[in-house]
Scaffold this motif. Structure first.
Motif, mmCIF file in Angstrom:
data_model
loop_
_atom_site.group_PDB
_atom_site.id
_atom_site.type_symbol
_atom_site.label_atom_id
_atom_site.label_comp_id
_atom_site.label_asym_id
_atom_site.label_seq_id
_atom_site.Cartn_x
_atom_site.Cartn_y
_atom_site.Cartn_z
ATOM 1 N N PRO A 1 22.234 91.245 14.619
ATOM 2 C CA PRO A 1 22.326 89.758 13.715
ATOM 3 C C PRO A 1 22.476 88.617 15.061
ATOM 4 C CG PRO A 1 23.630 91.531 12.814
ATOM 5 C CD PRO A 1 23.029 91.934 14.082
ATOM 6 N N LEU A 2 22.066 87.581 14.930
ATOM 7 C CA LEU A 2 22.197 86.614 15.891
ATOM 8 C C LEU A 2 23.162 85.335 15.226
ATOM 9 C CD1 LEU A 2 18.603 86.304 17.450
ATOM 10 C CD2 LEU A 2 20.373 87.901 17.854
ATOM 11 N N ALA A 3 24.033 84.891 16.055
ATOM 12 C CA ALA A 3 24.710 83.607 15.639
ATOM 13 C C ALA A 3 24.781 82.843 16.945
ATOM 14 C CB ALA A 3 26.141 84.033 15.216
ATOM 15 N N PRO A 4 23.925 82.119 17.459
ATOM 16 C CA PRO A 4 23.656 81.303 18.792
ATOM 17 C C PRO A 4 24.895 80.336 18.843
ATOM 18 C CG PRO A 4 21.673 81.568 17.817
ATOM 19 C CD PRO A 4 22.389 82.186 16.688
ATOM 20 N N ALA B 1 15.783 76.674 24.675
ATOM 21 C CA ALA B 1 14.452 77.524 24.661
ATOM 22 C C ALA B 1 14.640 79.020 24.367
ATOM 23 C CB ALA B 1 13.796 77.194 25.965
ATOM 24 N N ILE B 2 15.741 79.377 25.219
ATOM 25 C CA ILE B 2 15.994 81.088 24.885
ATOM 26 C C ILE B 2 16.440 81.301 23.554
ATOM 27 C CG2 ILE B 2 17.579 82.841 25.648
ATOM 28 C CD1 ILE B 2 17.669 81.442 28.443
ATOM 29 N N VAL B 3 17.385 80.423 23.158
ATOM 30 C CA VAL B 3 17.829 80.774 21.560
ATOM 31 C C VAL B 3 16.577 80.469 20.603
ATOM 32 C CG1 VAL B 3 19.103 79.697 19.757
ATOM 33 C CG2 VAL B 3 20.108 79.814 22.038
ATOM 34 N N ALA C 1 13.333 86.017 13.256
ATOM 35 C CA ALA C 1 12.996 85.185 11.884
ATOM 36 C C ALA C 1 14.190 84.842 11.146
ATOM 37 C CB ALA C 1 12.131 86.126 11.072
ATOM 38 N N GLY C 2 15.319 84.422 11.863
ATOM 39 C CA GLY C 2 16.520 84.223 11.471
ATOM 40 C C GLY C 2 16.755 82.662 11.477
ATOM 41 N N PRO C 3 17.508 81.961 10.710
ATOM 42 C CA PRO C 3 17.895 80.760 10.486
ATOM 43 C C PRO C 3 18.763 80.133 11.999
ATOM 44 C CG PRO C 3 19.159 81.568 8.957
ATOM 45 C CD PRO C 3 18.321 82.720 9.308
ATOM 46 N N ALA C 4 18.715 79.176 12.446
ATOM 47 C CA ALA C 4 19.756 78.736 13.437
ATOM 48 C C ALA C 4 20.851 78.133 12.865
ATOM 49 C CB ALA C 4 18.906 77.826 14.446
ATOM 50 N N PRO C 5 22.149 78.682 13.053
ATOM 51 C CA PRO C 5 23.307 78.238 12.811
ATOM 52 C C PRO C 5 23.727 76.764 13.438
ATOM 53 C CG PRO C 5 23.696 79.753 14.237
ATOM 54 C CD PRO C 5 22.206 79.703 14.040
#
Length: 248
Positions: A171-174, A229-231, A239-243
């Motif tokens: 899971p990603l949470a930038p 750009a990396i994020v 295919a996850g939404p950006a927080p």
């Protein structure tokens, strides 16, 4: 008495570990009739962390299968995304500092050893903290103490990141982790962090975040376009939404 002989073939992804003479499909290998198939595969250079399904004469078997005369073995890579027994938490060795920072940028829990503490200590930490050991050290990935492990195939950080994201789909949470220490970021009032800022930064920026652990201060600086750009690429892969972001 002649030792039993089997035929063994490795998936293309695994051939990097195997001597050239054993990379051909149906390569012949002598076995002792006692050692497990997992041991045979490891003895040919492939860490079990990289091994997925094992087929003997077309049927799946476990690592503990004892190969017998004339059997035909196929060794497949780990299926992606790889399921883990716990959360997607990682431990990276001293050679993967850039990858560690990029995983943290994406909010992935990535511990990093910036000193060469030795394979035994790394394997012990992987087990104690239940972290996936990421390394380009093949010997390290053969250690039995590891909770889990994965070989990092490329030496290029961008390719390394894509490989890890593809393999584990964490899971990603930038913008929620400190890239310096792996701590969590929180919004920070400008006045509260003012003494940590250079004059130019104080005059030019108003939105800040601070690490709850090491107190490192972050803001949207001149390098934000490269980090964005990396994020963006990572989010497109997952295919996850950006927080909402707090800083960089």
């Amino acid at each position: 008495m002649d030792r039993p002989e089997i035929e063994i073939g490795f998936a293309p992804e695994l051939q990097v570990f195997v001597a050239a003479a054993k990379r051909v499909a149906g390569a012949r290998v002598k076995v002792d009739g006692v050692s497990t198939l997992g041991h045979v595969v490891e003895s040919l250079g492939v860490p079990l962390t990289e091994v997925g399904e094992l087929l003997v004469d077309g049927r799946p078997v476990r690592n503990g299968h004892i190969p017998a005369q004339g059997e035909s073995v196929t060794v497949r890579p780990v299926a992606r995304p790889q399921a883990l027994a716990g959360p997607a938490r990682f431990l990276l060795d001293v050679h993967l500092g850039t990858l560690a920072r990029r995983l943290r940028l994406l909010g992935v829990d990535a511990a990093y050893e910036n000193l060469d503490i030795g394979d035994a200590a790394l394997a012990a930490r992987s087990a104690a903290e239940q972290r996936v050991m990421l390394s380009r050290d093949r010997g390290l990935l053969h250690r039995r103490e590891l909770w889990a492990g994965a070989y990092v195939y490329s030496h290029r950080p961008a390719e390394q990141l894509r490989d890890v994201l593809s393999r584990f789909a964490p899971p990603l949470a930038p913008w929620t982790r400190c890239t310096a220490c792996n701590g969590t970021l929180r919004a920070a009032d400008k006045a509260a962090v003012q003494e940590r800022l250079a004059d130019g930064t104080e005059r030019s920026y108003d939105v800040f975040a601070q690490c709850a652990d090491c107190e490192q201060v972050y803001w949207r600086g001149a390098h934000h376009a490269r980090l964005d750009a990396i994020v963006a690429e990572a989010l497109s892969l997952s295919a996850g939404p950006a927080p909402a972001r707090q800083g960089n």
